[in-house]
Design a protein around this motif. Structure first.
Motif: not given
Length: 328
Positions: A53, A74, A77-78, A114
């Protein structure tokens, strides 16, 4: 005393110059340093899930995405990191293979997903800025780390030693050292450029002259004429001495006028005209020119200085402003 003042000025300017990208670089550096410290003693903590992220947020910033989009992605993604952290804390010292059989696949997916996505999107990017170069290097290194993480996965699941006795953790540690070195080198280059800007910036004359109302009015009219009619701000080499000679007013008086009437120093005042002009270019022809070209067309001698003043005055970077202007 002079050294202390220089460090203070450099630090202040360095912090003002830092963008969201540099903030992510700083966070990533601290995370990797901490991860390196616990790598050999605690391999179960899901620290690697934070990297993907962060990388994606760095890419989004360089691509000109808005802060709202970056923060949203973000946070989403976490979610895997938050999930496995809760599981890790609940298990405590009783961490078993049931945890790892879910954690390892997710970690590997993030380690390969990613970097692949970011490298694919950067494939056609023309910009050669230091941020893009750093991100590409980190993604290439991330792909290398993936191979060693995959070796750990194969060893645990299939009992296959693909590295012929080499401990994957040691290889990962070496890769992390290279990663931290690249991150620190990037931040040092930013600090060094800030320090050189301060050294090269000529000191303004002391404000010793009292400017009366008549002189204020005259100074205002001459400076306005020089900037708005003559557009002297487009001259990248326009110094206070040069401006003083052109309009026939002492540089001490000009500095005193700017300080007392506008609350600005000479460089801030000059940059304001250049930024307003750059905004016009970005709004009308932004998609046709690179940011470097807009900076030079507006009178700035470097993209770094342009970005710093633009963000201070407008609140966003030129690339973000251009994207926003295209939708209005």
């Amino acid at each position: 005393m002079l050294l202390t003042r220089k460090i203070y000025m450099t630090s202040s300017s360095f912090l003002r110059k830092m963008t969201l990208f540099e903030l992510f670089v700083s966070v990533l550096t601290m995370l990797q340093l901490y991860h390196f410290c616990i790598l050999f003693s605690n391999q179960g903590f899901p620290m690697p899930l934070l990297y993907g992220p962060l990388f994606w947020a760095m890419y989004q910033f360089l691509s000109g995405k808005s802060r709202a989009v970056i923060k949203r992605d973000f946070a989403v993604g976490n979610f895997p990191f938050a999930f496995f952290v809760v599981w890790y804390w609940m298990k405590g010292d009783n961490l078993d293979w049931n945890y790892f059989q879910w954690y390892l696949p997710v970690m590997i997916l993030g380690q390969i997903g990613y970097p692949l996505a970011i490298l694919y999107r950067l494939k056609g990017v023309e910009s050669k800025g230091k941020g893009f170069v750093l991100l590409k290097q980190l993604m290439a290194l991330g792909m290398g780390i993936f191979l060693f993480v995959g070796a750990v996965f194969l060893h645990h699941y299939l009992q296959v030693d693909v590295l012929m006795g080499i401990d994957p953790i040691h290889a990962i540690a070496v890769a992390m050292v290279f990663s931290v070195f690249m991150l620190l080198n990037y931040m040092y280059a930013l600090w060094d450029s800030t320090e050189r800007e301060i050294v090269e910036m000529p000191a303004e004359p002391e404000l010793l002259i009292t400017v009366d109302d008549e002189l204020v009015e005259y100074c205002d009219s001459e400076l306005t004429r020089a900037m708005e009619e003559e557009r002297l701000f487009l001259d990248a080499k326009l110094t206070l001495d040069k401006l003083s000679t052109y309009i026939g007013i002492s540089k001490n008086i000009i500095s005193q006028y700017l300080h007392s009437q506008l609350g600005l120093n000479y460089y801030e005042w000059l940059a304001a005209y250049r930024i307003d002009y750059a905004k016009e270019i970005l709004s009308e022809f932004g998609s046709e020119y690179k940011i470097e070209a807009v900076a030079r067309a507006s009178g700035f001698s470097s993209k770094t200085t342009f970005n710093r003043y633009f963000k201070e005055r407008v609140g966003v970077l030129p690339s973000v402003y251009r994207e926003q202007a295209s939708f209005t």
